[in-house]
Design a protein around this motif. Structure first.
Motif, PDB file in Angstrom:
ATOM      1  N   LEU A  12      46.508  26.029  34.010  1.00  0.00           N
ATOM      2  CA  LEU A  12      46.146  27.447  33.952  1.00  0.00           C
ATOM      3  C   LEU A  12      45.168  28.205  35.648  1.00  0.00           C
ATOM      4  CD1 LEU A  12      44.727  25.614  31.030  1.00  0.00           C
ATOM      5  CD2 LEU A  12      45.838  27.320  30.737  1.00  0.00           C
ATOM      6  N   LEU A  13      44.789  26.815  36.141  1.00  0.00           N
ATOM      7  CA  LEU A  13      43.694  28.016  37.426  1.00  0.00           C
ATOM      8  C   LEU A  13      44.507  28.023  38.668  1.00  0.00           C
ATOM      9  CD1 LEU A  13      40.859  25.268  36.442  1.00  0.00           C
ATOM     10  CD2 LEU A  13      40.754  27.809  35.608  1.00  0.00           C
ATOM     11  N   VAL A  14      46.120  27.932  38.016  1.00  0.00           N
ATOM     12  CA  VAL A  14      46.936  27.856  39.772  1.00  0.00           C
ATOM     13  C   VAL A  14      48.161  28.366  39.631  1.00  0.00           C
ATOM     14  CG1 VAL A  14      47.559  26.258  41.612  1.00  0.00           C
ATOM     15  CG2 VAL A  14      45.255  25.510  40.929  1.00  0.00           C
ATOM     16  N   ASP A  15      48.706  27.885  38.514  1.00  0.00           N
ATOM     17  CA  ASP A  15      50.416  28.188  38.357  1.00  0.00           C
ATOM     18  C   ASP A  15      49.990  29.767  37.656  1.00  0.00           C
ATOM     19  OD1 ASP A  15      50.448  26.430  40.747  1.00  0.00           O
ATOM     20  OD2 ASP A  15      50.863  24.931  39.374  1.00  0.00           O
ATOM     21  N   HIS A  16      49.342  29.390  37.029  1.00  0.00           N
ATOM     22  CA  HIS A  16      49.443  31.106  35.704  1.00  0.00           C
ATOM     23  C   HIS A  16      49.513  32.085  36.048  1.00  0.00           C
ATOM     24  CE1 HIS A  16      48.517  33.375  32.685  1.00  0.00           C
ATOM     25  NE2 HIS A  16      48.319  32.451  31.685  1.00  0.00           N
ATOM     26  N   PRO A  17      50.951  32.847  36.193  1.00  0.00           N
ATOM     27  CA  PRO A  17      51.906  33.781  36.502  1.00  0.00           C
ATOM     28  C   PRO A  17      50.426  34.648  36.739  1.00  0.00           C
ATOM     29  CG  PRO A  17      52.834  33.425  35.130  1.00  0.00           C
ATOM     30  CD  PRO A  17      51.589  32.061  34.469  1.00  0.00           C
ATOM     31  N   ALA A  18      49.274  35.407  36.054  1.00  0.00           N
ATOM     32  CA  ALA A  18      47.872  36.069  36.868  1.00  0.00           C
ATOM     33  C   ALA A  18      47.695  35.725  37.432  1.00  0.00           C
ATOM     34  CB  ALA A  18      47.632  36.498  35.359  1.00  0.00           C
ATOM     35  N   VAL A  19      47.192  34.584  37.688  1.00  0.00           N
ATOM     36  CA  VAL A  19      46.913  34.040  38.570  1.00  0.00           C
ATOM     37  C   VAL A  19      47.383  33.622  40.021  1.00  0.00           C
ATOM     38  CG1 VAL A  19      45.315  31.963  39.643  1.00  0.00           C
ATOM     39  CG2 VAL A  19      44.956  32.370  37.289  1.00  0.00           C
ATOM     40  N   SER A  20      48.678  33.239  40.262  1.00  0.00           N
ATOM     41  CA  SER A  20      49.748  32.953  41.460  1.00  0.00           C
ATOM     42  C   SER A  20      49.766  34.126  41.880  1.00  0.00           C
ATOM     43  CB  SER A  20      50.778  31.817  40.720  1.00  0.00           C
ATOM     44  OG  SER A  20      51.887  32.615  40.158  1.00  0.00           O
ATOM     45  N   SER A  21      50.360  35.316  41.115  1.00  0.00           N
ATOM     46  CA  SER A  21      50.900  37.238  41.424  1.00  0.00           C
ATOM     47  C   SER A  21      49.239  37.856  41.416  1.00  0.00           C
ATOM     48  CB  SER A  21      51.374  37.330  40.319  1.00  0.00           C
ATOM     49  OG  SER A  21      50.767  37.900  38.952  1.00  0.00           O
ATOM     50  N   PHE A  22      48.294  37.641  41.723  1.00  0.00           N
ATOM     51  CA  PHE A  22      47.585  38.076  41.923  1.00  0.00           C
ATOM     52  C   PHE A  22      47.788  38.994  42.843  1.00  0.00           C
ATOM     53  CE2 PHE A  22      43.092  39.502  44.140  1.00  0.00           C
ATOM     54  CZ  PHE A  22      42.943  40.349  43.138  1.00  0.00           C
ATOM     55  N   ARG A  23      47.455  40.227  43.086  1.00  0.00           N
ATOM     56  CA  ARG A  23      46.995  41.201  44.789  1.00  0.00           C
ATOM     57  C   ARG A  23      45.781  41.892  44.802  1.00  0.00           C
ATOM     58  NH1 ARG A  23      51.223  41.841  48.797  1.00  0.00           N
ATOM     59  NH2 ARG A  23      52.274  39.773  47.324  1.00  0.00           N
ATOM     60  N   TRP A  24      44.993  42.176  45.999  1.00  0.00           N
ATOM     61  CA  TRP A  24      43.953  43.505  45.982  1.00  0.00           C
ATOM     62  C   TRP A  24      44.428  44.126  46.264  1.00  0.00           C
ATOM     63  CZ3 TRP A  24      39.365  43.435  44.513  1.00  0.00           C
ATOM     64  CH2 TRP A  24      38.014  44.440  45.905  1.00  0.00           C
ATOM     65  N   GLN A  25      44.905  45.079  45.340  1.00  0.00           N
ATOM     66  CA  GLN A  25      45.273  46.651  45.565  1.00  0.00           C
ATOM     67  C   GLN A  25      44.019  47.917  45.770  1.00  0.00           C
ATOM     68  OE1 GLN A  25      48.532  45.987  43.157  1.00  0.00           O
ATOM     69  NE2 GLN A  25      49.756  46.613  44.738  1.00  0.00           N
ATOM     70  N   PRO A  26      43.221  48.310  46.768  1.00  0.00           N
ATOM     71  CA  PRO A  26      42.526  49.275  46.471  1.00  0.00           C
ATOM     72  C   PRO A  26      42.696  50.248  44.964  1.00  0.00           C
ATOM     73  CG  PRO A  26      42.792  48.600  48.382  1.00  0.00           C
ATOM     74  CD  PRO A  26      43.211  48.075  48.144  1.00  0.00           C
ATOM     75  N   SER A  27      43.756  50.332  45.209  1.00  0.00           N
ATOM     76  CA  SER A  27      43.822  51.956  44.056  1.00  0.00           C
ATOM     77  C   SER A  27      44.467  51.591  43.112  1.00  0.00           C
ATOM     78  CB  SER A  27      45.446  52.766  44.760  1.00  0.00           C
ATOM     79  OG  SER A  27      46.590  51.439  44.666  1.00  0.00           O
ATOM     80  N   HIS A  28      44.465  49.982  42.521  1.00  0.00           N
ATOM     81  CA  HIS A  28      44.715  49.674  41.519  1.00  0.00           C
ATOM     82  C   HIS A  28      43.725  48.534  40.601  1.00  0.00           C
ATOM     83  CE1 HIS A  28      49.073  50.843  42.225  1.00  0.00           C
ATOM     84  NE2 HIS A  28      49.294  51.246  41.169  1.00  0.00           N
ATOM     85  N   THR A  29      43.909  47.595  41.936  1.00  0.00           N
ATOM     86  CA  THR A  29      42.826  46.189  40.614  1.00  0.00           C
ATOM     87  C   THR A  29      41.291  46.782  40.733  1.00  0.00           C
ATOM     88  OG1 THR A  29      43.984  45.046  42.746  1.00  0.00           O
ATOM     89  CG2 THR A  29      41.409  43.987  41.539  1.00  0.00           C
ATOM     90  N   LEU A  30      40.967  46.407  39.778  1.00  0.00           N
ATOM     91  CA  LEU A  30      39.349  46.624  39.685  1.00  0.00           C
ATOM     92  C   LEU A  30      38.617  46.629  40.153  1.00  0.00           C
ATOM     93  CD1 LEU A  30      37.265  47.895  36.586  1.00  0.00           C
ATOM     94  CD2 LEU A  30      37.868  45.438  35.976  1.00  0.00           C
ATOM     95  N   GLY A  31      37.287  47.262  40.634  1.00  0.00           N
ATOM     96  CA  GLY A  31      36.604  47.309  41.415  1.00  0.00           C
ATOM     97  C   GLY A  31      36.743  47.498  42.848  1.00  0.00           C
ATOM     98  N   ALA A  32      38.352  47.209  43.719  1.00  0.00           N
ATOM     99  CA  ALA A  32      38.712  47.666  44.790  1.00  0.00           C
ATOM    100  C   ALA A  32      38.069  48.890  45.437  1.00  0.00           C
ATOM    101  CB  ALA A  32      40.569  46.475  44.843  1.00  0.00           C
ATOM    102  N   THR A  33      37.382  49.177  45.220  1.00  0.00           N
ATOM    103  CA  THR A  33      36.817  50.999  45.943  1.00  0.00           C
ATOM    104  C   THR A  33      35.505  50.228  46.453  1.00  0.00           C
ATOM    105  OG1 THR A  33      36.469  51.587  44.397  1.00  0.00           O
ATOM    106  CG2 THR A  33      38.132  52.574  44.980  1.00  0.00           C
ATOM    107  N   PRO A  34      34.862  50.743  47.600  1.00  0.00           N
ATOM    108  CA  PRO A  34      34.134  51.308  48.085  1.00  0.00           C
ATOM    109  C   PRO A  34      32.454  51.760  47.386  1.00  0.00           C
ATOM    110  CG  PRO A  34      34.865  51.992  49.290  1.00  0.00           C
ATOM    111  CD  PRO A  34      35.940  51.616  48.595  1.00  0.00           C
ATOM    112  N   THR A  35      33.663  52.844  46.392  1.00  0.00           N
ATOM    113  CA  THR A  35      32.831  53.778  45.843  1.00  0.00           C
ATOM    114  C   THR A  35      32.467  53.097  44.412  1.00  0.00           C
ATOM    115  OG1 THR A  35      34.255  55.411  46.672  1.00  0.00           O
ATOM    116  CG2 THR A  35      33.201  55.667  44.721  1.00  0.00           C
TER     117      THR A  35
END
Length: 278
Positions: A12-35
């Protein structure tokens, strides 16, 4: 039984696909911009000012029972979330850190070798968004017409910027800082939740929560010594700009917490001594 529970927790906390495939992308990830971060901070400060000066003075206080229920629900959410973040980041670090396993939580490899992706950075993103939700602490204080301190507002506002920089700079020490802070918040929100449902604790327990927060900042400086030693003796660490901001912020919080601790508990001690003299 324990092994099966641990395997389930890891999935649940490590291997779940939503967890293991996370990538911080400024153009896509929620909150990933200084604005986004700047808008949250400025919106928070403006809302606090408007509520205190304009809106709440014209409104009657909400019913005490409703306020207690809202506070209990809010603290329960943050208690559960803090426990999940502490456990999730700790398990993720253990499961994914490259050898030597002890080194990576203190010092990410520099020069683009560390990507903001995978389970540890997933939990860092959850932690970042949780700090936006935590701004609700301030609303509950204002609605209850309790005093609002500079320490509270400063802490809640600037921690959003700090968490953004953790991810944006891939800051070394992120796993240590997240597990430590989330662990302290488990204790803190457990105490707040118990108070909101009517359990009464001796004053020393409230003092112990404050002292635990102070110990957290002292520990962060001890961990920083390890990180700086690795940075200057073993090829450098990623995210030093983020670490500098974090170190200055932690130093300012430590000073404010020490001032709050001295003012709150020295005054209480003096009042107690005065009551005995009478």
């Amino acid at each position: 039984m324990a092994a099966a529970l641990l395997r389930q927790a890891r999935w649940l906390l490590v291997d779940h696909p939503a967890v293991s495939s996370f990538r911080w992308q400024p153009s896509h990830t929620l909150g990933a911009t200084p604005t986004f971060a700047a808008a949250i901070i400025l919106g928070y400060l403006a809302t606090v000012l408007l509520l205190r000066r304009v809106i709440l003075p014209r409104l009657p206080p909400p019913p005490a029972r409703a306020l207690r229920a809202a506070s209990a629900a809010h603290n329960a959410v943050l208690l559960a979330l803090s426990a999940a973040m502490a456990a999730g980041c700790a398990l993720s670090t253990y499961a994914t850190a490259p050898p030597p396993r002890w080194r990576w939580p203190f010092c990410f490899p520099p020069g683009g070798a560390t990507e903001a992706s995978g389970p540890v950075f997933f939990w860092a993103h959850v932690f970042y968004l949780s700090k936006v939700y935590e701004l609700g602490d301030t609303l509950l204080i204002l609605l209850a017409r309790r005093p609002l301190t500079l320490l509270h507002v400063y802490h809640h506002a600037v921690v959003v910027a700090m968490c953004y920089l953790w991810l944006a700079t891939r800051q070394s020490l992120l796993p240590v800082a997240l597990v430590t802070n989330a662990g302290v918040h488990v204790v803190m929100y457990a105490y707040y939740f118990s108070c909101s449902v009517g359990w009464r604790w001796p004053r020393r327990w409230k003092r112990a929560v404050t002292e635990l927060q102070i110990a957290q900042f002292l520990f962060s400086f001890a961990a920083s010594v390890v990180m700086l030693w690795l940075h200057f003796t073993d090829g450098g660490c990623e995210g030093m700009a983020g670490w500098v901001f974090n170190a200055v912020f932690n130093a300012s919080l430590l000073a404010l917490f020490l001032d709050f601790h001295g003012a709150a508990y020295a005054a209480a001690k003096g009042k107690k001594a005065g009551d005995k003299a009478e």
